[in-house]
Design an enzyme around this catalytic site. Structure first.
Site, PDB file in Angstrom:
ATOM      1  N   SER A  58       0.826  -1.196   0.000  1.00  0.00           N
ATOM      2  CA  SER A  58       0.000   0.000   0.000  1.00  0.00           C
ATOM      3  C   SER A  58       0.873   1.265   0.000  1.00  0.00           C
ATOM      4  O   SER A  58       1.666   1.470  -0.928  1.00  0.00           O
ATOM      5  CB  SER A  58      -0.937  -0.030   1.219  1.00  0.00           C
TER       6      SER A  58
ATOM      7  N   ASP B 134       0.206  -4.217  -3.980  1.00  0.00           N
ATOM      8  CA  ASP B 134      -0.962  -3.362  -4.195  1.00  0.00           C
ATOM      9  C   ASP B 134      -0.673  -1.917  -3.777  1.00  0.00           C
ATOM     10  O   ASP B 134      -1.269  -1.404  -2.818  1.00  0.00           O
ATOM     11  CB  ASP B 134      -2.186  -3.897  -3.442  1.00  0.00           C
TER      12      ASP B 134
ATOM     13  N   HIS C 277      -7.336  -5.789  -0.575  1.00  0.00           N
ATOM     14  CA  HIS C 277      -6.071  -5.044  -0.526  1.00  0.00           C
ATOM     15  C   HIS C 277      -4.984  -5.874   0.155  1.00  0.00           C
ATOM     16  O   HIS C 277      -3.827  -5.874  -0.266  1.00  0.00           O
ATOM     17  CB  HIS C 277      -6.310  -3.741   0.230  1.00  0.00           C
TER      18      HIS C 277
END
Length: 418
Positions: free
Chosen positions: A120, A150, A234
């Site tokens: 992230s 991600d 996620h």
């Protein structure tokens, strides 16, 4: 932000040693070895590096390879508002770059021996550190590898390279997209390719085994209502990476123009040069990368999320109307049934389908054929699998199974290797 670095090595066992980027004494008195590769694991928004997946990943990596693994914790800077946390990655990236520069001065440690793994916002943090160390001298080239799990999309998608992860941040950049947003749905990750090797498991947006509902909010509501650390789609990116360490061939990415084309079986089998392995061993493919190519795969819905792509062809005995399936059993008594064809089925015809198996055929203890009736199926109809051909997507290898005779619908027919 109270940034901390926890060093894991084979010498530290299940514990870690705290090292400080601005205190060489703590580094010298730790088990850090300049003769080993070093991997950093960096968490994202609202998460922590003190426990959980970051620590689990370090522990697994030092178990399977003799490395230095450093868990980066910036929890205090990650648990504020999203855009404040996104701004904090500039400072965090600078701290990591400073730490690596300290190692260079202490041990002549080359940044090309460093692998930054970030989830992230942690992915863009890795990019920031890589940008700061990009070719600092001719003797010491930039960071060897960055893996983006991600990478966060909100505030980064479509922005210039210098403010987000991009291929120039390291000698090799690989990315796993698991929650990309595409209008009208909003995801936490970037949709566009941002690395040398970009993988889109299950299309890169919605992951099997998670709640399939993708919210349709504006960005501010989305961030406020769904903490990133707890978002299943996620988080799948770092879960896939973790299991790729143990099952490298269970995460092959196929080059294809789109996920829809991949789903139709148009990109099967792997090209002559092979398919890259998503996750830990992606760098084995670094010198075969084709520009502007995306790599697709499907995963299992449950741990360890592995999947093997095969083309299954069934040559039939008998005529009927119905559905034909192949069943695989493994040693743990797990069974799964895969549909090959439905409709009007003819004697001597072969019916094929490219499908993703969560049981590897090489590990199957039993393979069976079964068919199910449909509307207008006659009660006296019988079918059998005369020959079943399995073509492995990885290399095109063929294996064959044969059956004897025919069976009524709902009756299992055991197949043998032939």
């Amino acid at each position: 932000m109270n940034v901390s670095f926890s060093l894991f090595t084979r010498e530290t066992g299940n514990t870690s040693e705290r090292v400080f980027f601005n205190d060489t004494f703590t580094i010298k008195n730790s088990h850090f070895s300049p003769w080993r590769k070093t991997r950093f694991v960096i968490h994202g928004y609202t998460s922590t590096g003190k426990y959980g997946w970051v620590v689990d990943m370090c522990l697994l990596m030092v178990e399977v390879e003799n490395i230095n693994c450093i868990a980066v914790d910036w929890e205090d800077g990650a648990k504020c508002t999203y855009f404040t946390a996104a701004s904090n990655i500039r400072v965090l990236g600078a701290v990591i770059a400073y730490f690596l520069n300290t190692l260079r001065k202490m041990y002549l440690y080359c940044p090309s021996n460093v692998h930054l793994i970030g989830h992230s916002l942690g992915a863009h943090t890795a990019g920031e550190a890589g940008r700061r160390l990009r070719g600092i001298t001719k003797t010491f080239p930039g960071i060897g590898r960055i893996t983006g799990l991600d990478p966060a999309g909100i505030g980064f998608e479509g922005f210039p390279d210098m403010v987000r992860l991009d291929p120039s941040d390291a000698k090799f950049v690989d990315v796993i997209h698991s929650n990309a947003g595409q209008f009208p749905n909003i995801g936490f990750g970037v949709l566009n390719a941002v690395g040398d090797l970009d993988f889109y498991p299950n299309g890169g947006m919605v992951m099997p085994g998670c709640n399939n509902a993708q919210p349709e909010h504006d960005h501010e509501d989305f961030i406020r209502e769904t903490p990133m650390a707890g978002n299943c789609h996620h988080s799948r990116s770092h879960e896939y990476y973790l299991y790729s360490i143990l099952y490298p061939n269970g995460f092959l990415g196929y080059p294809c123009k789109s996920y829809e084309s991949f789903q139709e079986g148009n990109c099967f089998p792997c090209p002559i040069g092979g398919c890259p392995m998503m996750g830990h061993y992606a760098d084995r493919f670094r010198y075969k990368v084709k520009k502007n190519t995306k790599y697709y795969l499907n995963t299992g819905a449950m741990e360890p999320f592995t999947s093997w792509r095969y083309k299954i062809s069934v040559k039939l005995s008998g005529n009927a109307r119905g559905l034909i399936n192949i069943i695989f059993h493994d040693k743990d008594e797990y069974t799964n049934e895969y549909q090959i064809q439905r409709g009007s089925l003819k004697q001597g015809q072969s019916y094929s389908k490219v499908t993703d198996l969560d049981i590897h055929p090489d590990n199957a203890t039993k393979v069976e054929f079964i068919w199910h009736k449909q509307f207008l199926t006659a009660v006296w109809d019988k079918l059998g699998a005369k020959k079943v051909t399995l073509i492995r997507g990885q290399d095109g290898h063929k294996s064959f199974f044969c059956g004897n005779g025919t069976v009524k619908y709902g009756v299992l027919q055991t197949l043998r290797v032939c």
